[in-house]
Every structure is written in C-alpha cells, then in structure tokens.
Design a protein around this motif. Structure first.
Motif, PDB file in Angstrom:
ATOM      1  N   SER A 168      45.614 -33.483  60.269  1.00 12.56           N
ATOM      2  CA  SER A 168      46.666 -34.470  60.556  1.00 12.56           C
ATOM      3  C   SER A 168      48.065 -33.858  60.466  1.00 12.56           C
ATOM      4  CB  SER A 168      46.553 -35.663  59.604  1.00 12.56           C
ATOM      5  OG  SER A 168      46.965 -35.311  58.296  1.00 12.56           O
ATOM      6  N   ARG A 169      48.194 -32.748  59.771  1.00 12.15           N
ATOM      7  CA  ARG A 169      49.497 -32.074  59.641  1.00 12.15           C
ATOM      8  C   ARG A 169      49.767 -31.097  60.788  1.00 12.15           C
ATOM      9  NH1 ARG A 169      47.386 -31.170  54.265  1.00 12.15           N
ATOM     10  NH2 ARG A 169      47.230 -28.979  54.767  1.00 12.15           N
ATOM     11  N   LEU A 170      48.761 -30.862  61.618  1.00  9.39           N
ATOM     12  CA  LEU A 170      48.908 -29.876  62.694  1.00  9.39           C
ATOM     13  C   LEU A 170      49.549 -30.501  63.929  1.00  9.39           C
ATOM     14  CD1 LEU A 170      45.349 -28.246  62.588  1.00  9.39           C
ATOM     15  CD2 LEU A 170      47.470 -27.267  61.680  1.00  9.39           C
ATOM     16  N   PRO A 171      50.460 -29.774  64.550  1.00  5.64           N
ATOM     17  CA  PRO A 171      50.936 -30.247  65.856  1.00  5.64           C
ATOM     18  C   PRO A 171      49.804 -30.062  66.873  1.00  5.64           C
ATOM     19  CG  PRO A 171      51.872 -28.093  65.354  1.00  5.64           C
ATOM     20  CD  PRO A 171      51.108 -28.522  64.133  1.00  5.64           C
ATOM     21  N   SER A 230      45.050 -36.231  66.352  1.00  5.02           N
ATOM     22  CA  SER A 230      44.712 -36.292  64.926  1.00  5.02           C
ATOM     23  C   SER A 230      43.970 -37.584  64.579  1.00  5.02           C
ATOM     24  CB  SER A 230      45.954 -36.114  64.050  1.00  5.02           C
ATOM     25  OG  SER A 230      46.859 -37.167  64.234  1.00  5.02           O
ATOM     26  N   GLU A 289      44.520 -22.669  51.915  1.00  4.47           N
ATOM     27  CA  GLU A 289      44.619 -23.476  50.692  1.00  4.47           C
ATOM     28  C   GLU A 289      43.360 -23.293  49.845  1.00  4.47           C
ATOM     29  OE1 GLU A 289      45.339 -27.450  52.109  1.00  4.47           O
ATOM     30  OE2 GLU A 289      47.199 -26.842  53.100  1.00  4.47           O
ATOM     31  N   SER A 348      43.129 -22.888  56.482  1.00  4.38           N
ATOM     32  CA  SER A 348      44.372 -23.423  55.925  1.00  4.38           C
ATOM     33  C   SER A 348      45.073 -22.489  54.953  1.00  4.38           C
ATOM     34  CB  SER A 348      44.088 -24.745  55.206  1.00  4.38           C
ATOM     35  OG  SER A 348      43.323 -24.524  54.030  1.00  4.38           O
ATOM     36  N   ASP A 376      43.063 -34.318  56.291  1.00  3.70           N
ATOM     37  CA  ASP A 376      44.473 -34.165  55.894  1.00  3.70           C
ATOM     38  C   ASP A 376      45.092 -32.927  56.541  1.00  3.70           C
ATOM     39  OD1 ASP A 376      44.227 -36.455  54.340  1.00  3.70           O
ATOM     40  OD2 ASP A 376      44.031 -35.346  52.451  1.00  3.70           O
ATOM     41  N   TYR A 377      44.345 -31.839  56.530  1.00  5.33           N
ATOM     42  CA  TYR A 377      44.820 -30.597  57.143  1.00  5.33           C
ATOM     43  C   TYR A 377      45.087 -30.804  58.637  1.00  5.33           C
ATOM     44  CZ  TYR A 377      44.448 -25.985  59.327  1.00  5.33           C
ATOM     45  OH  TYR A 377      44.657 -24.867  60.104  1.00  5.33           O
TER      46      TYR A 377
END
Length: 178
Positions: free
Chosen positions: A117-120, A4, A61, A59, A114-115
């Motif tokens: 960075s939230r992903l494993p 990320s 979103e 996403s 941001d998207y």
C-alpha cells in the motif's frame, strides 16, 4: 479501485481462508495425512515463513518471525522456510496451537499488504530478480507470494477436512475468525 486496493483484497483471501479452517486438536494439526510429509501445522507455518522471508527481502524490513520465533520454539529448523525439507525435518515442525499459526500467517500477510500500500504504482513494474528469464518484477513477486499462500492454505483446508473425517473428531463448523 487502484492497484493497492486490488492487491489488498487479493492478499486478504488467504487470511480469511486460514481464519475459517476447521478447529483441529493438537494431534490433528501435527498428523501427516496418508503419510504425507506435510502436516497442517507444517503447511500453515511454511506459508507464514515464505511470505515473511520474501517480504523482508523485498522491503528490507525485519521479519515478523522476530516477534513469533520464541512462541513457536522450533529451534534452528524454525529459521528455515521449509523448501527442501526432508520428511524427517517436516515431522519436526510441531505446533500445538492453531491460533498461533493463523496469527503468524495473518501478521505476515498484513505486513505484505501494508508494504504494497506504500508503493507507488510504478514500483510494481520494477525488476527485483534477474535470476529468471524474463526477470521478475516487484508486482509479479508479490502476486506469486500471495498465490503460493492461497494454495498452501487451500491444502491445509483440504487436509483439515480429511483429518476430521478420518479421525472422527474435530469441529468443522468452528473457525478462528476474529
């Protein structure tokens, strides 16, 4: 450095490049160099739209366009991404404020960062599009989005420089940095 962090650094490149474009007048933003159908305004708008639409698809979103739509006031054409625009449609994308274009692009790429960075890390290997052979992974799609953004901002930079040279006015030293 994890995936990320590398991704975020890569995705910030088009933002930085857009912030450092020469400041153009409204007329220059909307000129079509060498009668090319894509103006600098179109290139920056399209870049933001392609990031926004593809991110929303990945996403689930809302698009950043929801916040920016009324500020651009492009009508139905603004709802498109620009792929397949005719020369006439491209000419209808007129934006008088370079700051608005850069702000929108920055908002879309920041949302992309941001998207991601939230992903494993494992999510980058998931197949997201089987319409290609081989199928496209989430990581490949994210890289493709940023690569396209970098290329379009580069085109906008080249066109901006050419416009300043050909029109004899503009401020190649000024930027939109924050």
């Amino acid at each position: 450095m994890d995936v990320s962090e590398v991704f975020a650094g890569f995705a910030r490149r088009p933002i930085d490049a857009a912030r450092h474009l020469p400041v153009l007048t409204s007329e220059q933003l909307n000129m079509h160099p060498a009668a090319h159908p894509n103006s600098v305004a179109w290139l920056l708008w399209h870049t933001g739209r392609e990031v926004d639409v593809q991110l929303a698809d990945l996403s689930g979103e809302a698009q950043q366009w929801e916040v920016y739509r009324s500020r651009f006031d492009l009508g139905e054409l603004g709802e498109t991404v620009g792929y397949g625009h005719t020369a006439e449609q491209s000419a209808q994308i007129k934006v008088d404020e370079q700051r608005l274009l850069v702000d929108y692009l920055e908002a879309t790429l920041t949302a992309l960062i941001d998207y991601a960075s939230r992903l494993p890390d494992s999510a980058f290997d998931e197949i997201v599009d089987r319409n290609w052979d081989p199928p496209v992974t989430r990581g490949q799609r994210l890289i493709s989005i940023i690569d396209d953004a970098a290329q379009h901002v580069g085109q906008a930079a080249y066109a901006s420089g050419a416009l300043i040279l050909s029109t004899g006015y503009g401020d190649s030293a000024s930027t939109h940095g924050s």
